[in-house]
Design an enzyme around this catalytic site. Structure first.
Site, PDB file in Angstrom:
ATOM      1  N   ASP A   1       4.525  -9.734  10.960  1.00 23.36           N
ATOM      2  CA  ASP A   1       4.436  -9.454  12.442  1.00 23.36           C
ATOM      3  C   ASP A   1       3.940 -10.763  13.337  1.00 23.36           C
ATOM      4  O   ASP A   1       3.967 -11.830  12.493  1.00 23.36           O
ATOM      5  CB  ASP A   1       3.585  -8.133  12.773  1.00 23.36           C
ATOM      6  CG  ASP A   1       2.020  -8.688  12.593  1.00 23.36           C
ATOM      7  OD1 ASP A   1       1.644  -9.582  11.989  1.00 23.36           O
ATOM      8  OD2 ASP A   1       1.040  -7.834  12.739  1.00 23.36           O
TER       9      ASP A   1
ATOM     10  N   CYS B   1       0.778  -9.331   7.488  1.00 25.69           N
ATOM     11  CA  CYS B   1       0.350  -9.248   8.960  1.00 25.69           C
ATOM     12  C   CYS B   1      -1.114  -9.864   9.205  1.00 25.69           C
ATOM     13  O   CYS B   1      -1.239 -10.727   8.298  1.00 25.69           O
ATOM     14  CB  CYS B   1       0.336  -7.803   9.273  1.00 25.69           C
ATOM     15  SG  CYS B   1      -0.876  -6.815   8.268  1.00 25.69           S
TER      16      CYS B   1
ATOM     17  N   THR C   1      -4.203  -8.687   8.488  1.00 21.46           N
ATOM     18  CA  THR C   1      -5.041  -8.460   7.305  1.00 21.46           C
ATOM     19  C   THR C   1      -4.403  -8.226   6.020  1.00 21.46           C
ATOM     20  O   THR C   1      -4.866  -7.903   4.903  1.00 21.46           O
ATOM     21  CB  THR C   1      -5.955  -7.393   7.658  1.00 21.46           C
ATOM     22  OG1 THR C   1      -5.306  -6.467   8.065  1.00 21.46           O
ATOM     23  CG2 THR C   1      -6.752  -7.889   8.783  1.00 21.46           C
TER      24      THR C   1
ATOM     25  N   HIS D   1      -1.671  -3.539 -13.097  1.00 24.40           N
ATOM     26  CA  HIS D   1      -2.523  -2.372 -13.324  1.00 24.40           C
ATOM     27  C   HIS D   1      -1.768  -1.316 -12.426  1.00 24.40           C
ATOM     28  O   HIS D   1      -1.836  -0.033 -12.538  1.00 24.40           O
ATOM     29  CB  HIS D   1      -3.896  -2.407 -12.996  1.00 24.40           C
ATOM     30  CG  HIS D   1      -4.643  -3.155 -14.081  1.00 24.40           C
ATOM     31  ND1 HIS D   1      -5.992  -2.799 -14.443  1.00 24.40           N
ATOM     32  CD2 HIS D   1      -4.412  -4.095 -14.797  1.00 24.40           C
ATOM     33  CE1 HIS D   1      -6.362  -3.528 -15.398  1.00 24.40           C
ATOM     34  NE2 HIS D   1      -5.463  -4.348 -15.720  1.00 24.40           N
TER      35      HIS D   1
ATOM     36  N   HIS E   1      -0.890   1.420 -18.094  1.00 25.38           N
ATOM     37  CA  HIS E   1      -1.268   2.089 -17.263  1.00 25.38           C
ATOM     38  C   HIS E   1      -0.494   3.093 -16.389  1.00 25.38           C
ATOM     39  O   HIS E   1      -0.677   3.477 -15.419  1.00 25.38           O
ATOM     40  CB  HIS E   1      -1.700   1.142 -15.890  1.00 25.38           C
ATOM     41  CG  HIS E   1      -2.645  -0.136 -16.413  1.00 25.38           C
ATOM     42  ND1 HIS E   1      -4.231   0.364 -16.485  1.00 25.38           N
ATOM     43  CD2 HIS E   1      -2.539  -1.126 -16.745  1.00 25.38           C
ATOM     44  CE1 HIS E   1      -4.652  -0.745 -16.729  1.00 25.38           C
ATOM     45  NE2 HIS E   1      -3.879  -1.561 -17.183  1.00 25.38           N
TER      46      HIS E   1
HETATM   47  C1  RB5 Z   1      -2.140  -7.307  14.885  1.00 23.81           C
HETATM   48  O1  RB5 Z   1      -3.029  -7.832  15.933  1.00 23.81           O
HETATM   49  C2  RB5 Z   1      -2.976  -6.912  13.621  1.00 23.81           C
HETATM   50  O2  RB5 Z   1      -3.253  -5.762  14.078  1.00 23.81           O
HETATM   51  C3  RB5 Z   1      -2.016  -6.815  12.751  1.00 23.81           C
HETATM   52  O3  RB5 Z   1      -1.299  -7.871  12.279  1.00 23.81           O
HETATM   53  C4  RB5 Z   1      -2.573  -6.262  11.455  1.00 23.81           C
HETATM   54  O4  RB5 Z   1      -3.692  -6.956  10.787  1.00 23.81           O
HETATM   55  C5  RB5 Z   1      -2.887  -4.761  11.179  1.00 23.81           C
HETATM   56  O5  RB5 Z   1      -3.410  -4.525  10.021  1.00 23.81           O
END
Ligand code: RB5
Length: 153
Positions: A14, A71, A73, A104, A138
């Protein structure tokens, strides 16, 4: 180790990953993978489920062998990709968890965070994940996960 030459990767990001997406994609190509890019290639804000879904469908349908999604996170991409039947998407945060997700958990999609890892770490986690094979010991647990999935409408 799996033969990386035969592996096709569904790749998606993203906007949060706009600064690293080309570098990670090119890295995967440079180490021998075939990469299909499902977007998003812009810098304006977008919705990660749109891109997670496209890449996850490609893995589900066997057009790609595995997926790498980035993305902010790695969490949102995993939540969205895991809605697609047959997908095991794992958010990982270092080489150990990348290895264990393959070994796993039989993850077929790696989800990593551009805001929680450096470019070097993103590349390293991707390589580790893609080059680690599932350990059959597993498999009962993985079948139980599939059984849960099959009980849903
Ligand atoms: C975008 O701001 C952010 O929410 C997205 O990249 C991601 O981290 C969502 O899990």
């Amino acid at each position: 180790m799996e033969d990386k030459k035969e592996i096709k990767i569904a790749f998606a990001t993203d906007h949060a990953a706009s600064q690293v997406r080309e570098a990670v994609k090119n890295y995967l190509i440079s180490i021998g993978y075939e990469v299909e890019d499902f977007g998003y290639s812009g810098e304006d804000s977008c919705d990660y489920p749109d891109y997670a879904y496209k890449a996850a469908l490609s893995v589900q349908q066997g057009k790609a062998d595995k997926g790498v999604l980035i993305c902010g996170t790695g969490i949102g991409m995993a939540i969205a990709a895991n809605k697609v039947k047959g997908i095991i998407a794992a958010t990982v945060w270092n080489d150990d968890t990348a290895r264990l997700a393959a070994q796993h958990n039989k993850a077929n999609i790696l989800c990593i965070g551009s805001r929680t890892a450096t470019l070097r770490e993103l590349c390293s986690m991707s390589k580790t994940f893609l080059q680690t094979a599932f350990e059959e010991r597993h498999s009962v647990r993985i079948q139980k996960i599939k059984d849960i999935e099959n009980k849903q409408n």
